[in-house]
Write an enzyme that holds these catalytic residues in place. Structure first.
Site, short mmCIF file in Angstrom:
data_model
loop_
_atom_site.label_atom_id
_atom_site.label_comp_id
_atom_site.label_asym_id
_atom_site.label_seq_id
_atom_site.Cartn_x
_atom_site.Cartn_y
_atom_site.Cartn_z
CG ASP A 2 -1.91 1.09 1.23
OD1 ASP A 2 -2.98 0.88 1.82
OD2 ASP A 2 -1.63 2.15 0.65
CG ASP A 26 -1.15 -13.16 -13.44
OD1 ASP A 26 -1.67 -13.23 -12.31
OD2 ASP A 26 0.02 -12.81 -13.63
CG ASP A 39 -11.38 -19.55 -15.29
OD1 ASP A 39 -10.31 -20.16 -15.05
OD2 ASP A 39 -12.15 -19.15 -14.40
CG ASP A 89 -11.94 -15.04 -7.61
OD1 ASP A 89 -11.97 -14.52 -6.49
OD2 ASP A 89 -12.30 -16.20 -7.84
CG HIS A 97 -0.46 -11.55 -9.53
ND1 HIS A 97 0.07 -11.98 -10.73
CD2 HIS A 97 0.59 -11.16 -8.78
CE1 HIS A 97 1.38 -11.88 -10.69
NE2 HIS A 97 1.74 -11.38 -9.52
CB ILE A 121 -1.67 4.26 -15.41
CG1 ILE A 121 -2.34 2.89 -15.66
CG2 ILE A 121 -1.69 4.60 -13.92
CD1 ILE A 121 -1.60 1.72 -15.07
CE1 TYR A 181 11.44 -26.11 -17.39
CE2 TYR A 181 9.72 -24.51 -16.92
CZ TYR A 181 10.31 -25.74 -16.69
OH TYR A 181 9.77 -26.61 -15.78
CB VAL A 202 11.49 -18.44 -20.75
CG1 VAL A 202 10.83 -17.43 -19.82
CG2 VAL A 202 10.51 -19.57 -21.06
CG ASP A 214 17.35 -13.86 -20.74
OD1 ASP A 214 18.37 -14.24 -21.35
OD2 ASP A 214 16.41 -14.62 -20.46
CB SER A 244 4.59 -10.10 -10.58
OG SER A 244 4.45 -11.44 -10.21
#
Length: 947
Positions: free
Chosen positions: A122, A163, A203, A214, A219, A237, A324, A327, A350, A384
């Site tokens: 927050d 996500d 979904d 939900d 996230h 934004i 992996y 990626v 990377d 994330s």
């Protein structure tokens, strides 16, 4: 707010958070396994094995996947992957062994659960963040504004947000959704893609067409806002991708029947037009070939850029899916380009992007007081939220350079960063934060960027680990990803003192865009040092690629050295022997070791190893017990080593281990024996089907062991056209030979007929117990609920019950067998020897012939050793209160005398020469000790008691 959000994440994934913190392996979806068929095999090849496992609901996992194409090197076929439901009482290792032994299977895996990588905060709770938490400072930091002057995004470029569900009504997101107008919401699968009414994404976790928000997890909304919030709409934004669209694919369940579906979401997004995919989730460890296959499919078959979070653990570790191949692994920095406090770092990262106090669409507050829910914003942190910035930049690079492949987009992003290694605050992480921090302007403007990479590394021989003294080769295939390069060279360097590069130079010269080159004609040559290597050491090799333009780029590959096992492979039977008495593998997961193979077959022994017992409560072994665990009775005294050639065979191995000594009044349920394990393998034609295993057993206790039982537990899984679980175990009492075979011996491609067994060659009275592994609970031995100490004792001591000599008739079953012996007595400090032969052959007659040859071979070996060890050792007085006189029956020359306690630890060493020596034991505690003399005649031992 931070506490509230963390609580909400726990509610979403339930008890999954605790296993992730407690172990390096992430949690899995209960009762669900995946299996990939080898090319040319059909699901019917699994029928017998699945029947044995009582598996349910076998289904093709990706039936609509795009097939591989020759013009896309490295593309993959997902159509051979199947998923099924397994009873929770059957351990994964059991299912894996049964399925792999069919010869039709490439891999068997669980479905891992990966968690979101957020650290929500927050902004009003931390005064230090107020100055930046209500602004998109990161847009300037990554040069987004200037990049938008060059390219402003395209609504036809879609970013897949795999996500949590996204608040699709948010004022900054609702117009950015990519709709599927080919399948409107009407209850019909109009576009015939297998998903009914997937108008707004899907979904995957709950298998419905609502990928929306939900309340229990925000996230996905946070990630979507960073990547694709609407710009130039006068509110909120601006998403980093400006005008690009996003496709929500929910991966977290919010129903009782839902399951985590991250990998399935990647395939869905790739198959439904996404050019870039975000993966702001993951976990340390838990490498999965299934996950790598799905990612390779998206990146190569579907030409998608995949971007993943490197993790929020302040450590150098591998984090999946970010680690992996194919990626783009993204870690995080703050607004001053300093590594984020909890961001993961490694050579696999990377690049980095801002990941602290990232202002984005929140959509959390569902009540008044903080404004309407659909106009909510907040600052969050974690890798994330570095991910959607890089994903958005990838979308703009795709617009700017429409002919670039996904690999080229990744290379462009990687090679146009701002290097931050020179910042003093990042000194501790140099080389482990990738090439630097994202610079979008450079990414969309530089047209002379260069990057060449090693795209495949092939070791020969290909082994999971290399032993001291091994030599091997390494072939590297290099691809020039971007613009042409001249004078390109690759130099291989070892960063470990235990691995030497004997030849490490590869000169390529000029290489055009997307051109490839390989050093297959002259591979790199490497060698492992012969001694001083810690067990299971990871050695890192560095590729350094350089070109005349000044280009330099480093890549790394790891090699495991000095495994805690050896493999005897001098003949047709290759056997793994561990340092603690197990055969085939040192763990139930079949990851430590190379198994047992015959003439190049797949592994034919699921689990094997030595068992010792004196009663139903005193048993020692390292075999399965209950709850998918293994006992840990034996511990290593000396690491297993291999000699080639050995003094008496073409290959020999030696290991020493023991169990704990029982103490009165304690719960220690071991036997109290030290074991010296020797193994012998020959290459001569008449000796190619067996390996001899010799166990010298020494009583470490102060009591006579009477009787002492010793034996080998062997869970054979022999190839069978009808399934590996259809075997029979039986007994040949004329040879003291227990063996297994498949009752259906019809030849099948890739499935040779194999008989396998164990013969007692020396020591005691033979015993055998054949086990039906699927016998119901309540049977004398039922492995379905584990393998208890009384059951182990029963199998070792069965030398009278003829009904237990055979299992699996008439049609075959999943069987195991114990071949053992009963030794009448073993006095304190005394030793005895038990010898077995492991045997394999193509027919029963050949197995019997191999059994007889093994007996002859050991008789010859024994006579030659008896001559060499004619010297004997005496010690007196014994017992002693201090001084003891040690005398040999012949002169030894130089020798070393060692005194070992009852734990097998050397407590005294003394050098000597000749035929006798004095030894002072006055400083030792009272008890039983072993004198061990190592000299030219071999190893001599004698027990001595100190009063």
């Amino acid at each position: 707010m931070q506490r509230i959000l963390l609580l909400l994440y726990v509610l979403v994934v339930g008890s999954l958070m605790a296993p992730l913190r407690a172990a390096a392996t992430p949690p899995t979806v209960p009762g669900q396994l995946t299996v990939k068929l080898r090319p040319g095999f059909r699901p019917t090849a699994l029928a017998g094995a699945l029947l044995t496992l009582n598996a349910q609901e076998l289904r093709q996992k990706f039936p609509r996947a795009l097939p591989p194409e020759e013009k896309k090197p490295g593309s993959i076929d997902l159509r051979g992957i199947y998923q099924f439901t397994l009873s929770p009482t059957i351990p994964l290792d059991r299912a894996r062994a049964v399925l792999l032994a069919t010869g039709a299977v490439e891999y068997v895996e669980p479905l891992y659960i990966r968690l979101p990588q957020a650290q929500p905060n927050d902004p009003l709770s931390d005064s230090m963040l107020i100055s930046i938490s209500r602004s998109q400072f990161y847009l300037k930091q990554i040069s987004a504004y200037r990049a938008w002057d060059v390219v402003s995004g395209d609504s036809n470029i879609v970013i897949g947000i795999t996500d949590g569900g996204v608040r699709l009504t948010h004022e900054d997101l609702r117009s950015q959704l990519k709709y599927n107008y080919n399948d409107p919401i009407n209850g019909v699968d109009d576009d015939e893609d297998g998903y009914v009414d997937n108008f707004m994404g899907w979904d995957m976790a709950n298998n419905d067409n609502n990928p929306g928000y939900d309340p229990s997890i925000v996230h996905g909304t946070l990630v979507a806002g960073v990547a694709a919030a609407q710009s130039n709409n006068g509110v909120g934004i601006a998403g980093v991708s400006n005008q690009c669209r996003f496709l929500p694919v929910n991966i977290y369940p919010n129903t009782l029947t839902g399951v985590f579906s991250g990998i399935e979401a990647i395939v869905y997004a790739a198959d439904h037009g996404c050019q870039v995919i975000t993966m702001s989730w993951g976990a340390p460890g838990g490498y999965s070939r299934l996950e790598q296959d799905a990612i390779t499919y998206a990146a190569v078959n579907r030409n998608v850029v995949l971007v993943a979070a490197a993790g929020n653990t302040n450590a150098d570790l591998l984090f999946y899916p970010a680690s992996y191949n194919h990626v783009l692994s993204v870690s995080g920095v703050d607004n001053n380009d300093r590594k984020s406090p909890n961001a993961t770092f490694s050579r696999r990262v990377d690049l980095v992007a801002p990941g602290v106090s990232i202002l984005t669409t929140y959509g959390y507050h569902a009540t008044t007081g903080n404004g309407p829910a659909d106009a909510d914003y907040g600052a969050v942190g974690g890798t994330s939220f570095a991910v959607p910035m890089v994903a958005a930049a990838a979308a703009l690079v795709r617009q700017r350079f429409p002919d670039f492949t996904a690999a080229q987009v990744v290379a462009q992003l990687r090679q146009t960063t701002d290097n931050i290694d020179a910042l003093p605050v990042n000194a501790a992480w140099v080389g482990r934060l990738g090439t630097g921090r994202l610079n979008m302007l450079k990414a969309v403007t530089q047209t002379t960027t260069q990057e060449a990479r090693v795209v495949t590394s092939t070791f020969a021989p290909t082994l999971p680990a290399y032993a001291p003294g091994d030599a091997f080769r390494l072939t590297a295939e290099v691809q020039n990803i971007l613009y042409p390069m001249a004078a390109l060279t690759v130099t291989l360097t070892s960063l470990s003192p235990y691995l030497r590069v004997e030849q490490g130079s590869f000169t390529i010269g000029s290489l055009p865009m997307l051109g490839r080159a390989s050093n297959a004609a002259a591979p790199f040559r490497l060698s492992v040092v012969s001694s001083g290597i810690p067990l299971n050491t990871t050695a890192t090799l560095r590729y350094r690629l350089t070109a005349s333009s000044g280009y330099q780029f480093d890549q790394f590959v790891d090699v495991t050295l000095n495994p805690d096992y050896v493999v005897l492979e001098a003949n047709d039977l290759a056997v793994t022997l561990t340092s603690r008495g197990n055969l085939a593998f040192d763990d139930l997961g079949a990851t430590v070791g190379r198994g047992v193979t015959y003439r190049g077959s797949g592994n034919i022994l699921n689990e094997g190893g030595l068992m010792l017992a004196t009663s139903p409560t005193r048993v020692s072994d390292r075999l399965r017990t209950r709850y998918g665990q293994s006992r840990q009775s034996f511990f290593s005294l000396t690491q297993a080593t291999r000699q080639q050639p050995g003094p008496r065979a073409d290959q020999e191995s030696l290991a020493e281990f023991q169990d704990s000594v029982p103490v009165a009044g304690t719960r220690i349920r071991s036997v109290g024996v030290a074991v010296r394990q020797r193994a012998y393998a020959w290459a001569a034609p008449e000796r190619r089907d067996f390996v001899v295993l010799e166990y010298s057993l020494r009583n470490l206790t102060a009591d006579t062991l009477k009787p002492l039982y010793a034996g080998l537990f062997m869970d054979w899984d022999l190839p069978n056209p009808d399934g590996a679980a259809r075997n029979v175990a039986t007994w040949d009492d004329t040879r003291n030979l227990g063996y297994c075979y498949a009752p259906v011996q019809t030849p099948s491609p890739g499935v040779p007929a194999v008989y396998a067994g164990v013969r007692l060659l020396r020591g005691g009275t033979p015993a055998v117990y054949s086990i039906n592994n699927n016998a119901p609970v309540g049977s004398p031995v039922s492995l379905s609920d584990g393998f208890s100490l009384p059951e182990k004792f029963l199998t070792l001591s069965n030398d009278t019950d003829p009904d237990q000599r055979t299992a699996g008739l008439p049609n075959g079953a999943d069987v195991s067998q114990v071949v053992g012996t009963r030794l009448l007595r073993l006095a304190p400090g005394d030793s005895t020897t038990v010898v077995f032969a492991m045997l394999t052959a193509s027919t029963l007659a050949q197995l019997q012939a191999a059994s007889d040859a093994a007996a002859r071979s050991y008789t010859t070996l024994l006579s030659s050793r008896s001559a060499a060890l004619a010297t004997s050792i005496r010690a007196y007085p014994n017992p002693t209160s201090g001084l003891v006189w040690v005398e040999f029956s012949s002169t030894l020359g130089s020798f070393e005398l060692q005194v070992l306690n009852n734990m097998g630890q050397v407590v005294l060493r003394q050098a000597g020469r000749g035929s006798s020596t004095n030894l002072n034991l006055a400083n030792l505690a009272p008890g039983l000790y072993q004198l061990r003399v190592q000299g030219p005649a071999g190893v001599l031992t004698r027990a001595v008691v100190v009063n």
